[in-house]
Write a protein that holds these residues in place. Sequence first.
Motif, PDB file in Angstrom:
ATOM      1  N   THR A 209      -5.052 -14.046   2.798  1.00  0.00           N
ATOM      2  CA  THR A 209      -6.221 -13.538   1.842  1.00  0.00           C
ATOM      3  C   THR A 209      -6.524 -14.621   0.694  1.00  0.00           C
ATOM      4  O   THR A 209      -7.894 -14.597   0.391  1.00  0.00           O
TER       5      THR A 209
ATOM      6  N   THR B  51      -5.778 -10.660   7.204  1.00  0.00           N
ATOM      7  CA  THR B  51      -7.326 -10.908   7.915  1.00  0.00           C
ATOM      8  C   THR B  51      -7.884  -9.703   7.941  1.00  0.00           C
ATOM      9  O   THR B  51      -9.047  -9.591   7.644  1.00  0.00           O
ATOM     10  N   ARG B  52      -7.405  -8.803   8.411  1.00  0.00           N
ATOM     11  CA  ARG B  52      -8.011  -7.189   8.679  1.00  0.00           C
ATOM     12  C   ARG B  52      -8.229  -6.827   7.084  1.00  0.00           C
ATOM     13  O   ARG B  52      -9.461  -6.079   7.065  1.00  0.00           O
ATOM     14  N   SER B  53      -7.532  -6.918   6.091  1.00  0.00           N
ATOM     15  CA  SER B  53      -7.759  -6.759   4.741  1.00  0.00           C
ATOM     16  C   SER B  53      -9.403  -7.225   4.366  1.00  0.00           C
ATOM     17  O   SER B  53     -10.126  -6.685   3.757  1.00  0.00           O
TER      18      SER B  53
ATOM     19  N   GLN C 216     -11.534  -8.294   6.528  1.00  0.00           N
ATOM     20  CA  GLN C 216     -12.569  -7.855   7.093  1.00  0.00           C
ATOM     21  C   GLN C 216     -13.100  -6.711   6.828  1.00  0.00           C
ATOM     22  O   GLN C 216     -14.282  -6.175   6.690  1.00  0.00           O
ATOM     23  N   ASP C 217     -12.261  -5.811   6.193  1.00  0.00           N
ATOM     24  CA  ASP C 217     -12.362  -4.529   5.834  1.00  0.00           C
ATOM     25  C   ASP C 217     -13.209  -4.459   4.322  1.00  0.00           C
ATOM     26  O   ASP C 217     -14.163  -3.560   4.171  1.00  0.00           O
ATOM     27  N   GLU C 218     -13.133  -5.421   3.733  1.00  0.00           N
ATOM     28  CA  GLU C 218     -13.550  -5.797   2.208  1.00  0.00           C
ATOM     29  C   GLU C 218     -15.067  -6.019   2.616  1.00  0.00           C
ATOM     30  O   GLU C 218     -15.931  -5.598   1.809  1.00  0.00           O
ATOM     31  N   THR C 219     -15.433  -6.919   3.596  1.00  0.00           N
ATOM     32  CA  THR C 219     -16.706  -7.329   3.767  1.00  0.00           C
ATOM     33  C   THR C 219     -17.509  -6.423   4.622  1.00  0.00           C
ATOM     34  O   THR C 219     -18.780  -6.575   4.981  1.00  0.00           O
ATOM     35  N   ALA C 220     -16.854  -5.332   5.114  1.00  0.00           N
ATOM     36  CA  ALA C 220     -17.709  -4.489   6.229  1.00  0.00           C
ATOM     37  C   ALA C 220     -18.291  -3.330   5.198  1.00  0.00           C
ATOM     38  O   ALA C 220     -18.193  -3.015   4.283  1.00  0.00           O
TER      39      ALA C 220
ATOM     40  N   ASP D  31       0.967  -1.242  -0.135  1.00  0.00           N
ATOM     41  CA  ASP D  31       0.113   0.192   0.089  1.00  0.00           C
ATOM     42  C   ASP D  31       0.703   1.258   0.232  1.00  0.00           C
ATOM     43  O   ASP D  31       0.606   2.106  -0.586  1.00  0.00           O
TER      44      ASP D  31
ATOM     45  N   TYR E 121      -6.002  -5.954  -2.315  1.00  0.00           N
ATOM     46  CA  TYR E 121      -6.021  -5.959  -1.059  1.00  0.00           C
ATOM     47  C   TYR E 121      -4.801  -5.097  -0.898  1.00  0.00           C
ATOM     48  O   TYR E 121      -3.617  -5.336  -1.252  1.00  0.00           O
TER      49      TYR E 121
END
Length: 182
Positions: free
Chosen positions: A137, A174-176, A178-182, A96, A108
């Motif tokens: 991922t 894992t955080r990425s 979760q961010d995608e599905t939020a 990123d 991601y």
Amino acid sequence: MRHEIRFSGFGGQGIILSAVILGRAAAIYDQKYAVQTQVYGPEARGGASMSAVVIDDEPVLYPEVTRPDIYVIMSQEGFLKYGAGAPEEAVMLLDDGLVQDRPECRFYPIPATYEAKFTLNRVIVANIVMLGALVATTRIVSREAIEKAVLDSVPKGTEDLNMRALKLGFDLGTRSIQDETA
């Protein structure tokens, strides 16, 4: 199922080592078939470098990556040279802080270099952070397999640092998701 993974970044980021470790995880510890290839040349000294892995449940009859479905891109130049044309159905992990462009495919953004530098105080393990995020991922190999392959591949005395980098990558990946599905 065949997967073609392309790694790209600049020389010195451990792009080739990343592909070697992933191939080792698949072939030795997950009992899959894997072939790793790389591009050498002036890229080894700072330009865009590339390495690739083919992972399959069946013997790999053609070892060249012709249509990657997973990309790991760690530099802007690497994106422009090896990732910009990614097909829409591909998945891409981007460092990123180093890649400004965004692909048309699902991606991601992983701050691998930033986190390696400021969380682990060692930018040299950014590639291992990215490997952890890749596994989290995509589940391309098991966590256990990548852990064993990293331990087999890193210099003696750096195992703890590399395992912390891998775990950090698992967490970032894992955080990425979760961010995608939020």
